[in-house]
Design a protein around this motif. Sequence first.
Motif, PDB file in Angstrom:
ATOM      1  N   ALA A 137      -7.042  33.067  14.010  1.00 36.86           N
ATOM      2  CA  ALA A 137      -8.336  32.991  13.566  1.00 36.86           C
ATOM      3  C   ALA A 137      -9.153  31.811  14.241  1.00 36.86           C
ATOM      4  O   ALA A 137     -10.289  32.139  14.671  1.00 36.86           O
ATOM      5  CB  ALA A 137      -8.421  33.356  12.068  1.00 36.86           C
ATOM      6  N   ASP A 138      -8.695  30.702  13.823  1.00 38.04           N
ATOM      7  CA  ASP A 138      -9.381  29.518  14.224  1.00 38.04           C
ATOM      8  C   ASP A 138      -9.710  29.530  15.811  1.00 38.04           C
ATOM      9  O   ASP A 138     -10.701  29.127  16.321  1.00 38.04           O
ATOM     10  CB  ASP A 138      -8.799  28.404  13.741  1.00 38.04           C
ATOM     11  CG  ASP A 138      -8.676  27.981  12.325  1.00 38.04           C
ATOM     12  OD1 ASP A 138      -9.696  28.602  11.648  1.00 38.04           O
ATOM     13  OD2 ASP A 138      -7.994  26.961  11.997  1.00 38.04           O
TER      14      ASP A 138
ATOM     15  N   ASP B  58      -2.524  34.781  11.988  1.00 36.68           N
ATOM     16  CA  ASP B  58      -2.523  33.763  11.141  1.00 36.68           C
ATOM     17  C   ASP B  58      -3.773  32.727  11.120  1.00 36.68           C
ATOM     18  O   ASP B  58      -4.630  33.245  11.971  1.00 36.68           O
ATOM     19  CB  ASP B  58      -1.220  32.683  11.415  1.00 36.68           C
ATOM     20  CG  ASP B  58      -1.217  32.249  12.841  1.00 36.68           C
ATOM     21  OD1 ASP B  58      -1.821  32.774  13.494  1.00 36.68           O
ATOM     22  OD2 ASP B  58      -0.033  31.618  13.134  1.00 36.68           O
ATOM     23  N   GLU B  59      -3.786  31.816  10.466  1.00 37.95           N
ATOM     24  CA  GLU B  59      -5.100  31.095  10.419  1.00 37.95           C
ATOM     25  C   GLU B  59      -5.237  30.264  11.826  1.00 37.95           C
ATOM     26  O   GLU B  59      -6.446  30.348  12.254  1.00 37.95           O
ATOM     27  CB  GLU B  59      -4.773  29.807   9.267  1.00 37.95           C
ATOM     28  CG  GLU B  59      -6.165  29.218   9.111  1.00 37.95           C
ATOM     29  CD  GLU B  59      -6.182  28.273   7.893  1.00 37.95           C
ATOM     30  OE1 GLU B  59      -6.761  27.257   8.001  1.00 37.95           O
ATOM     31  OE2 GLU B  59      -5.251  28.697   6.793  1.00 37.95           O
ATOM     32  N   THR B  60      -4.179  29.941  12.433  1.00 35.26           N
ATOM     33  CA  THR B  60      -4.274  29.254  13.951  1.00 35.26           C
ATOM     34  C   THR B  60      -4.977  30.331  14.710  1.00 35.26           C
ATOM     35  O   THR B  60      -5.957  29.966  15.555  1.00 35.26           O
ATOM     36  CB  THR B  60      -2.965  28.867  14.392  1.00 35.26           C
ATOM     37  OG1 THR B  60      -2.390  27.975  13.583  1.00 35.26           O
ATOM     38  CG2 THR B  60      -3.181  28.210  15.960  1.00 35.26           C
TER      39      THR B  60
END
Length: 59
Positions: free
Chosen positions: A43-44, A39-41
């Motif tokens: 990846a961040d 998810d984006e978390t």
Amino acid sequence: MGRKATRTSRRARAGVAEPLKTLAAPIYPRLLITAEPVDETTADQAVRVTLAGVLRSAG
């Protein structure tokens, strides 16, 4: 190519390869081993850790 040029070339390649490995490290196990979604978390966090390492080594 001389020895000095070869060493410099290796260092330049390592300089690019290591951040890419760091960026991919938390993502590949999720995709290939646990089949967890990335998810984006995730990846961040990977980007944050990679940039921190790059900035630390540059400074």
